[in-house]
Structure formats: C-alpha cells, structure tokens
Design a protein around this motif. Structure first.
Motif: not given
Length: 82
Positions: A11, A15-16, A18, A26, A30, A33, A37, A60, A63-64
């Motif tokens: 995952w 994500a990286t 993406t 994206q 995205g 993901l 998650a 998570f 990153m988001f």
C-alpha cells in the motif's frame, strides 16, 4: 512476515507511485488508497497488535493530510457533520 504487513508495504509503495503521477491522474488511485486504508489498518492491528495499527494510522494521516483536510473543509462548508 504476515500478510497484513506485506499488504501494508505494498500500500505504501502504491501510495508513493500515485504521488509521483500528475495531479489529474492521482484522483482514481488516490481514492482507492483512501478507501482501502482503514480496512488495511484494522487488519494490521488485529494481526500484529494495536500499536502497529496506530503507527499505520499516523502514516496514513501524514500521507493524506491535504486530501483529508480538503474533505473536512468541504463537509464543514456543506454542513455535512450535522
């Protein structure tokens, strides 16, 4: 290595990858993901331990942070929390 840890590593790699795409490309990966998650974090917490689920949640959120902030702002403007 358990299946949940391996899935979590995959995952992160997805994500990286993406994040390296242009912004217009994206959205679909995205969103996938973003939806997957929480399921992955619960699976990780159940199979390894709650502390690993917390570490996954922190990763998570890191990153988001911008998409989640935009989602919260949009829901607050719409009155979606009422």
């Amino acid at each position: 290595m358990s299946a949940s840890v391996l899935a979590s590593c995959l995952w992160v790699l997805a994500a990286t990858a993406t994040a390296m795409l242009p912004m217009r490309h994206q959205m679909v990966p995205g969103l996938a993901l973003l939806v997957s998650a929480p399921v992955l974090m619960v699976w990780l917490a159940l199979s390894v331990g709650w502390w690993m689920g917390v570490l996954g949640l922190l990763a998570f959120l890191s990153m988001f942070r911008r998409p989640l902030g935009a989602l919260v702002g949009w829901l607050l403007r719409r009155g979606g929390w009422a």
